[in-house]
Motif scaffolding. Structure first.
Motif, PDB file in Angstrom:
ATOM      1  N   TYR A  31      -2.539   5.804  -4.046  1.00 21.77           N
ATOM      2  CA  TYR A  31      -2.950   6.116  -2.767  1.00 21.77           C
ATOM      3  C   TYR A  31      -4.601   6.316  -1.896  1.00 21.77           C
ATOM      4  O   TYR A  31      -5.437   7.223  -1.846  1.00 21.77           O
TER       5      TYR A  31
ATOM      6  N   TRP B 146      -5.724   5.008   0.321  1.00 23.15           N
ATOM      7  CA  TRP B 146      -6.642   5.298   1.792  1.00 23.15           C
ATOM      8  C   TRP B 146      -6.375   7.215   1.574  1.00 23.15           C
ATOM      9  O   TRP B 146      -7.446   7.221   2.592  1.00 23.15           O
ATOM     10  N   TYR B 147      -5.975   7.459   1.036  1.00 22.52           N
ATOM     11  CA  TYR B 147      -5.549   8.799   1.378  1.00 22.52           C
ATOM     12  C   TYR B 147      -6.485  10.295   0.288  1.00 22.52           C
ATOM     13  O   TYR B 147      -6.386  10.768  -0.205  1.00 22.52           O
TER      14      TYR B 147
ATOM     15  N   LYS C 265      -5.796   2.799   8.745  1.00 18.07           N
ATOM     16  CA  LYS C 265      -5.893   1.345   7.960  1.00 18.07           C
ATOM     17  C   LYS C 265      -5.289  -0.364   7.885  1.00 18.07           C
ATOM     18  O   LYS C 265      -6.258  -1.521   7.078  1.00 18.07           O
TER      19      LYS C 265
ATOM     20  N   ARG D  72      -7.396  -3.882   7.923  1.00 16.60           N
ATOM     21  CA  ARG D  72      -7.065  -4.357   7.145  1.00 16.60           C
ATOM     22  C   ARG D  72      -6.583  -6.288   8.215  1.00 16.60           C
ATOM     23  O   ARG D  72      -7.347  -6.950   7.936  1.00 16.60           O
TER      24      ARG D  72
ATOM     25  N   PHE E 223       0.053  -0.996   0.548  1.00 17.48           N
ATOM     26  CA  PHE E 223      -0.186   0.099   0.014  1.00 17.48           C
ATOM     27  C   PHE E 223       0.567   1.374  -0.061  1.00 17.48           C
ATOM     28  O   PHE E 223       2.065   1.547   0.806  1.00 17.48           O
TER      29      PHE E 223
ATOM     30  N   LYS F 123      -3.971  15.085   5.735  1.00 14.54           N
ATOM     31  CA  LYS F 123      -3.529  13.589   5.826  1.00 14.54           C
ATOM     32  C   LYS F 123      -2.511  13.627   5.058  1.00 14.54           C
ATOM     33  O   LYS F 123      -1.742  12.172   4.881  1.00 14.54           O
TER      34      LYS F 123
ATOM     35  N   ILE G 146      -3.823   7.304   9.398  1.00 13.87           N
ATOM     36  CA  ILE G 146      -4.176   6.728   8.456  1.00 13.87           C
ATOM     37  C   ILE G 146      -4.219   5.401   8.604  1.00 13.87           C
ATOM     38  O   ILE G 146      -4.579   4.315   8.117  1.00 13.87           O
ATOM     39  N   ALA G 147      -2.633   5.735   8.150  1.00 13.99           N
ATOM     40  CA  ALA G 147      -1.826   4.359   8.092  1.00 13.99           C
ATOM     41  C   ALA G 147      -1.752   3.434   9.147  1.00 13.99           C
ATOM     42  O   ALA G 147      -2.513   2.644   8.273  1.00 13.99           O
TER      43      ALA G 147
END
Length: 530
Positions: A410, A412-413, A485, A489, A285, A462, A481-482
């Motif tokens: 990206y 997730w962003y 996520k 996961r 990711f 972000k 955020i990472a």
């Protein structure tokens, strides 16, 4: 008439039974309350039965009836005692209201031998072949502070950050994560603080494959010996790489082939990699490149957002970069030509090949981007660019020429609707000379540009890496955020394993999986490039 008989003995027995029952009930409650409090105080889980089915941790749901969730305060968090509801001399609590804000978010950090992280930094003069990286290690990996903002940058929170320092930045920051735990059985995810990019960066030129792969094999061997590995065989593990994924995907032992074979080792096929650019494998990711802006407080972000949103911009578009004449298919030369031939005050070009290379100076880069409505982001040595994130923090709308430069990276962003914050021009149209960039961008109205800029400015929190000392309350930065996520996961993989299914199916997907996850598979213009 006979009077009714009153059985005094029977009433006395009933009264005595009620008194005894009440006493026993109170005693049970008292013992229960004491066991809960002493259990928490001594670092155990009261009323929670932990069992393992295969490699998946499960809980007995019936034992959560009295309380929702209870957990131990993080023993390595400086805020543990402050944030946890129990106090040594305060037992006036209601069990039903006790919850664990870290449930499903706990992270355990492996204690790797130092040769795999801090030991690598001792060789800082040789981390990159061409220049001394030692200054880049300052300030938790942010590098030296910008001492002369020249009115371009805000006075604080700006650093000369090297784009390859993500591993150190992440490692320093995760030490402040409020849901760390020393008990790996409580953890949803396990962080492996391996400086893979900094390690291999020393050996990419002029070294044989055994040298390039040495640390990769060493970490894999070490992980197999840890009891945490046997729980999910690495599928709950993750690490951060400060280089692109291609640098870790060597297929053979041919000395002329690029990079290490880290991600092709069996162990690392199960581990999630967070890197500045991912490949098609779905255990990779992409997270943002480090930029120069590392705010300490929410207000620093708000002030900068306002400044970028209201900035008057003199140029329609700009490009900061250098041509790639030896790279087949590169469109950079054509982009530079279109920029230089555009009408006056239409395009600004910052030549990264020129003497002095202003592209490594935060003030020079932001000075250009803050004056442009659109920032061109063509592929360079790889699909992605740090410049993308420099443009975002400058409030400059990015223009992409390949979907793998951002949209399938990206996920997730960036918003799934990429037209809200960016422009897409197929690189084949540039290569074939069919499109004028100036003409395409000139069609956007001032109102539309203003709306797009608002979306770009929203992305700023972000894509930045906040100061490790920060306590953001209003925003989540790139690391927040990472971590969110990653734990989501891993928890999902655990659910799949609990159902008896094979979670490894998702670890071998290709580009179409990334595009589908990004929500843009249906766009025919993007699909044609794959």
């Amino acid at each position: 008439m006979e009077k009714p008989i009153v059985n005094g003995s029977h009433c006395h027995n009933q009264l005595w039974f009620i008194i005894r029952a009440s006493f026993v009930f109170c005693l049970v409650l008292l013992c229960l309350d004491y066991s809960v409090l002493s259990g928490v105080k001594n670092g155990v889980f009261p009323l929670v039965s932990q069992s393992f089915s295969g490699s998946q941790k499960t809980h007995n749901a019936t034992q959560f009836a009295a309380i929702d969730e209870i957990s131990v305060p993080n023993p390595i968090s400086s805020d543990a005692h402050r944030d946890f509801p129990f106090r040594e001399n305060n037992y006036n609590i209601t069990l039903a209201n006790v919850t664990d804000p870290c449930s499903g978010k706990y992270i355990y950090v492996h204690r790797l031998p130092t040769r795999f992280n801090n030991g690598v930094l001792r060789d800082c003069r040789n981390l990159i072949k061409w220049f001394n990286m030692c200054p880049s290690l300052m300030n938790s990996g942010f590098g030296p502070k910008v001492v002369k903002p020249q009115g371009v940058l805000s006075r604080k929170n700006w650093f000369e950050t090297n784009q390859f320092m993500l591993e150190l930045i992440f490692h320093q920051r995760i030490k402040q994560y409020k849901c760390l735990t020393n008990d790996s059985s409580m953890a949803s995810a396990v962080y492996v603080p391996f400086y893979a990019g900094l390690d291999v960066g020393r050996y990419l030129w002029g070294y044989n494959t055994s040298v390039r792969d040495s640390a990769a094999y060493g970490v894999a061997d070490w992980l197999r010996k840890q009891h945490e590995w046997n729980r999910m065989f690495g599928q709950d593990h993750f690490f951060v790489a400060g280089r692109i994924a291609w640098d870790f995907r060597r297929q053979t032992n041919n000395e002329s082939e690029w990079g290490s074979k880290l991600m092709n080792l069996p162990e690392f096929m199960n581990i999630t990699m967070l890197s500045i650019e991912s490949s098609s494998w779905s255990n990779e990711f992409a997270i943002p490149y480090p930029t120069y802006f590392h705010p300490l407080r929410n207000i620093n972000v708000v002030h900068w957002q306002k400044r970028t949103r209201t900035r008057k911009r003199r140029y329609l578009f700009c490009f900061a970069g250098a041509p790639r004449p030896t790279m087949e298919g590169s469109i950079r030369g054509e982009i530079i030509n279109q920029c230089l031939s555009a009408p006056n005050r239409t395009c600004k070009f910052l030549d990264c090949k020129a003497e002095g290379n202003k592209c490594d100076a935060p003030v020079e880069v932001i000075k250009v981007f803050r004056d442009c409505n659109f920032c061109l982001q063509p592929p360079g040595d790889s699909y992605t660019r740090r410049s993308t994130f420099d443009s975002i923090i400058s409030g400059c709308i990015p223009v992409f020429f390949h979907p793998y430069s951002a949209y399938a990276q990206y996920i997730w962003y960036f918003p799934k609707n990429y037209t809200k914050y960016s422009v897409y021009i197929p690189q084949n149209d540039i290569k074939n000379g069919n499109v004028s960039i100036n003409r395409v961008l000139s069609r956007f109205s001032e109102h539309r540009i203003s709306e797009m800029r608002k979306e770009v400015v929203k992305l700023i929190p972000k894509v930045i890496y906040a100061n490790p000392k920060s306590r953001f309350e209003r925003f989540e930065d790139a690391i927040d955020i990472a971590l969110k996520k990653v734990t989501e996961r891993v928890n999902k993989v655990g659910e799949v394993m609990k159902e008896g299914k094979d979670p490894s199916v998702d670890f071998a997907a290709g580009n179409q999986w990334k595009l589908k996850l990004a929500g843009i598979v249906g766009d025919q213009a993007l699909e044609t490039l794959f």
